[in-house]
Design a protein around this motif. Structure first.
Motif, PDB file in Angstrom:
ATOM      1  N   HIS A   4      51.890  30.919  28.809  1.00 30.44           N
ATOM      2  CA  HIS A   4      52.855  30.870  27.715  1.00 30.44           C
ATOM      3  C   HIS A   4      53.431  32.261  27.469  1.00 30.44           C
ATOM      4  CE1 HIS A   4      54.626  29.419  23.943  1.00 30.44           C
ATOM      5  NE2 HIS A   4      54.245  30.583  23.433  1.00 30.44           N
ATOM      6  N   GLN A  24      60.814  26.066  24.486  1.00 27.53           N
ATOM      7  CA  GLN A  24      60.393  24.717  24.837  1.00 27.53           C
ATOM      8  C   GLN A  24      61.574  23.933  25.423  1.00 27.53           C
ATOM      9  OE1 GLN A  24      57.154  23.910  24.868  1.00 27.53           O
ATOM     10  NE2 GLN A  24      56.861  25.998  24.121  1.00 27.53           N
ATOM     11  N   LEU A  37      55.167  19.689  24.374  1.00 22.47           N
ATOM     12  CA  LEU A  37      56.539  20.181  24.474  1.00 22.47           C
ATOM     13  C   LEU A  37      57.493  19.292  23.680  1.00 22.47           C
ATOM     14  CD1 LEU A  37      58.373  21.695  27.372  1.00 22.47           C
ATOM     15  CD2 LEU A  37      59.231  19.514  26.596  1.00 22.47           C
TER      16      LEU A  37
END
Length: 97
Positions: A4, A24, A37
């Motif tokens: 991430h 996202q 997501l």
């Protein structure tokens, strides 16, 4: 979580709430699809609809990048980061035979 963080570095997305949602959207455009997501996109769009144009641009940016969302970045630590970033930012070329 490390991936991430790498996604933030590669995409140039910030870490404030609207940038997290934009990332996202970018990942969705890049081909990633999972419940987390989709929940983040749905919630973020409902809470901050004024950023929808930014989200759409992020989605399109993800579509125009090489698919990277499943890469194992730990195995790429020895690579020059700027070269790796440039490589990802280029869409896979179409090869005609």
């Amino acid at each position: 979580m490390e991936n991430h963080d790498v996604h933030h570095l590669i995409t140039g997305c910030g870490t404030n709430f609207e940038d997290e949602i934009a990332m996202q959207y970018l990942l969705l455009g890049n081909g990633k699809l999972n419940a987390h997501l989709l929940a983040a996109i749905l919630l973020g769009t409902i809470i901050l609809p004024e950023y929808l144009k930014i989200y759409i641009r992020a989605y399109r940016k993800g579509q125009n990048m090489r698919a990277f969302y499943e890469w194992d970045f730990e195995g790429l630590l020895w690579q020059n980061f700027e070269h790796l970033k440039d490589f990802i930012q280029q869409k896979d070329p179409v090869v005609l035979h």
